[in-house]
Scaffold this motif. Structure first.
Motif, PDB file in Angstrom:
ATOM      1  N   LEU A 191     -62.826  14.015   9.735  1.00  0.00           N
ATOM      2  CA  LEU A 191     -61.801  14.137   8.694  1.00  0.00           C
ATOM      3  C   LEU A 191     -61.112  15.499   8.719  1.00  0.00           C
ATOM      4  CD1 LEU A 191     -63.716  12.409   5.791  1.00  0.00           C
ATOM      5  CD2 LEU A 191     -61.611  11.566   6.867  1.00  0.00           C
ATOM      6  N   LEU A 192     -61.832  16.521   9.144  1.00  0.00           N
ATOM      7  CA  LEU A 192     -61.270  17.874   9.165  1.00  0.00           C
ATOM      8  C   LEU A 192     -60.397  18.123  10.397  1.00  0.00           C
ATOM      9  CD1 LEU A 192     -64.407  19.920   8.029  1.00  0.00           C
ATOM     10  CD2 LEU A 192     -62.550  19.048   6.605  1.00  0.00           C
ATOM     11  N   ASP A 193     -60.630  17.365  11.467  1.00  0.00           N
ATOM     12  CA  ASP A 193     -59.855  17.531  12.696  1.00  0.00           C
ATOM     13  C   ASP A 193     -58.377  17.273  12.455  1.00  0.00           C
ATOM     14  OD1 ASP A 193     -61.982  18.234  14.290  1.00  0.00           O
ATOM     15  OD2 ASP A 193     -62.235  16.257  15.195  1.00  0.00           O
ATOM     16  N   ASN A 194     -57.548  18.015  13.170  1.00  0.00           N
ATOM     17  CA  ASN A 194     -56.089  17.853  13.120  1.00  0.00           C
ATOM     18  C   ASN A 194     -55.534  17.998  11.715  1.00  0.00           C
ATOM     19  OD1 ASN A 194     -55.946  17.288  15.960  1.00  0.00           O
ATOM     20  ND2 ASN A 194     -56.774  15.271  15.469  1.00  0.00           N
ATOM     21  N   SER A 195     -56.120  18.886  10.933  1.00  0.00           N
ATOM     22  CA  SER A 195     -55.697  19.127   9.556  1.00  0.00           C
ATOM     23  C   SER A 195     -55.647  20.617   9.286  1.00  0.00           C
ATOM     24  CB  SER A 195     -56.710  18.549   8.558  1.00  0.00           C
ATOM     25  OG  SER A 195     -56.783  17.169   8.604  1.00  0.00           O
ATOM     26  N   ILE A 196     -54.884  20.967   8.288  1.00  0.00           N
ATOM     27  CA  ILE A 196     -55.088  22.251   7.628  1.00  0.00           C
ATOM     28  C   ILE A 196     -55.981  21.913   6.437  1.00  0.00           C
ATOM     29  CG2 ILE A 196     -54.048  24.069   6.251  1.00  0.00           C
ATOM     30  CD1 ILE A 196     -51.686  24.075   8.041  1.00  0.00           C
ATOM     31  N   VAL A 197     -57.071  22.605   6.320  1.00  0.00           N
ATOM     32  CA  VAL A 197     -58.064  22.326   5.291  1.00  0.00           C
ATOM     33  C   VAL A 197     -57.772  23.210   4.080  1.00  0.00           C
ATOM     34  CG1 VAL A 197     -60.542  22.378   4.781  1.00  0.00           C
ATOM     35  CG2 VAL A 197     -59.740  21.686   7.051  1.00  0.00           C
ATOM     36  N   CYS A 198     -58.042  22.688   2.902  1.00  0.00           N
ATOM     37  CA  CYS A 198     -57.897  23.505   1.701  1.00  0.00           C
ATOM     38  C   CYS A 198     -59.067  23.255   0.761  1.00  0.00           C
ATOM     39  CB  CYS A 198     -56.563  23.246   0.996  1.00  0.00           C
ATOM     40  SG  CYS A 198     -56.359  21.606   0.285  1.00  0.00           S
ATOM     41  N   ALA A 199     -59.275  24.224  -0.090  1.00  0.00           N
ATOM     42  CA  ALA A 199     -60.294  24.134  -1.131  1.00  0.00           C
ATOM     43  C   ALA A 199     -59.870  25.078  -2.244  1.00  0.00           C
ATOM     44  CB  ALA A 199     -61.665  24.531  -0.590  1.00  0.00           C
ATOM     45  N   HIS A 200     -60.342  24.803  -3.445  1.00  0.00           N
ATOM     46  CA  HIS A 200     -60.046  25.679  -4.577  1.00  0.00           C
ATOM     47  C   HIS A 200     -61.172  26.699  -4.659  1.00  0.00           C
ATOM     48  CE1 HIS A 200     -57.165  26.126  -7.812  1.00  0.00           C
ATOM     49  NE2 HIS A 200     -58.162  26.580  -8.564  1.00  0.00           N
ATOM     50  N   ASN A 201     -60.827  27.966  -4.513  1.00  0.00           N
ATOM     51  CA  ASN A 201     -61.797  29.027  -4.294  1.00  0.00           C
ATOM     52  C   ASN A 201     -62.463  28.781  -2.942  1.00  0.00           C
ATOM     53  OD1 ASN A 201     -63.253  31.357  -4.679  1.00  0.00           O
ATOM     54  ND2 ASN A 201     -64.772  30.410  -6.013  1.00  0.00           N
ATOM     55  N   ALA A 202     -61.628  28.739  -1.923  1.00  0.00           N
ATOM     56  CA  ALA A 202     -62.025  28.306  -0.575  1.00  0.00           C
ATOM     57  C   ALA A 202     -63.157  29.132   0.021  1.00  0.00           C
ATOM     58  CB  ALA A 202     -60.811  28.328   0.355  1.00  0.00           C
ATOM     59  N   ARG A 203     -63.274  30.378  -0.359  1.00  0.00           N
ATOM     60  CA  ARG A 203     -64.360  31.196   0.197  1.00  0.00           C
ATOM     61  C   ARG A 203     -65.708  30.522  -0.049  1.00  0.00           C
ATOM     62  NH1 ARG A 203     -64.340  37.103  -1.689  1.00  0.00           N
ATOM     63  NH2 ARG A 203     -62.590  37.138  -0.248  1.00  0.00           N
ATOM     64  N   PHE A 204     -65.905  29.979  -1.243  1.00  0.00           N
ATOM     65  CA  PHE A 204     -67.165  29.297  -1.556  1.00  0.00           C
ATOM     66  C   PHE A 204     -67.382  28.107  -0.633  1.00  0.00           C
ATOM     67  CE2 PHE A 204     -69.307  25.770  -3.684  1.00  0.00           C
ATOM     68  CZ  PHE A 204     -70.551  26.332  -3.936  1.00  0.00           C
TER      69      PHE A 204
END
Length: 185
Positions: A79-92
C-alpha cells in the motif's frame, strides 16, 4: 500521484509496540482503498500500558489472535509503494514504522512522506489548534479518534481538502505552495 495516509497505535511507550495500523489510499481526491489490522506486538514489547489503553481502547486480549507485524508487512508495504505517505504528527508514525521494522528484522521501506499537522498549520494558520480531531471537526470529517483506520482517513481528508482549497491537485505542487516539507524515511 497516490497519497497514502497511515496511523499506528501502540501498546506502550515503545514505538516498536504497534498494536494497530490503519491505512487510507487517496487517489484523484477520493479514498480508493483502506486497510486496518490489529497487530500482536512482539514479545519484547508486548506489555500494554494503561495510559495507552485509555487512549485507544485496545487491550491485550484484543490482539491475542491478531497477526504480527511480520505477517502484515507485505500488505502494508504494498500500500505504501508508489505513494507519497502522510501522517498527522508524522514523526511518531514514521518512528513506529522504522522501530517496528528494526525490532522484527523487516526492511525499512524507502518512502517519501509529509506531515498533515505541518500542512494544517500552513493551510489554516488562523485556527487555534491543529490536532487531528480539531482539524477533522473544522473540515467536517467524521472521526473516531484513535481508531487507526479512522485517523488515517481523517489525515487523507486533510490532504484532499487542502488540495480543493488551493485548487492544486498535484500533491507535490500543493505541498510546495503550502510550505510543507517532503521527507524521506
Amino acid at each position: 500521484m497516490r497519497v497514502t495516509a497511515i496511523d499506528f497505535e501502540t501498546a506502550n511507550g515503545s514505538p516498536a509496540s504497534v498494536c494497530s495500523v490503519g491505512v487510507s489510499v487517496l487517489e484523484d481526491g477520493c479514498v480508493e482503498e483502506k486497510f486496518y489490522s490489529l497487530i500482536r506486538p512482539e514479545e519484547n514489547v508486548d506489555y500494554f500500558d494503561w495510559r495507552n489503553i485509555q487512549v485507544h481502547g485496545i487491550h491485550p486480549e484484543d490482539v491475542r489472535e491478531a497477526p504480527t507485524f511480520s505477517e502484515i508487512y507485505h500488505d502494508l508495504t504494498d500500500l505504501l509503494d508508489n505513494s507519497i505517505v502522510c501522517a498527522h504528527n508524522a514523526r511518531f508514525d514514521m518512528t513506529c514504522l522504522k522501530k517496528t521494522c528494526l525490532n522484527t528484522g523487516k526492511p525499512i521501506p524507502v518512502l517519501r512522506y509529509f506531515d498533515t499537522l505541518e500542512l494544517s498549520r500552513h493551510a489554516f494558520p488562523a485556527l487555534a489548534h491543529h490536532r487531528l480531531d480539531d482539524m477533522c471537526d473544522y473540515l467536517q470529517v467524521e472521526l473516531n479518534h484513535h481508531n487507526a483506520l479512522s485517523d488515517s482517513y481523517g489525515c487523507a481528508m486533510i490532504a484532499a481538502q487542502v488540495m480543493n482549497l488551493t485548487g492544486i491537485f498535484d500533491i507535490e505542487e500543493m505541498l510546495e505552495a503550502c510550505h510543507t516539507h517532503i521527507r524521506e524515511l
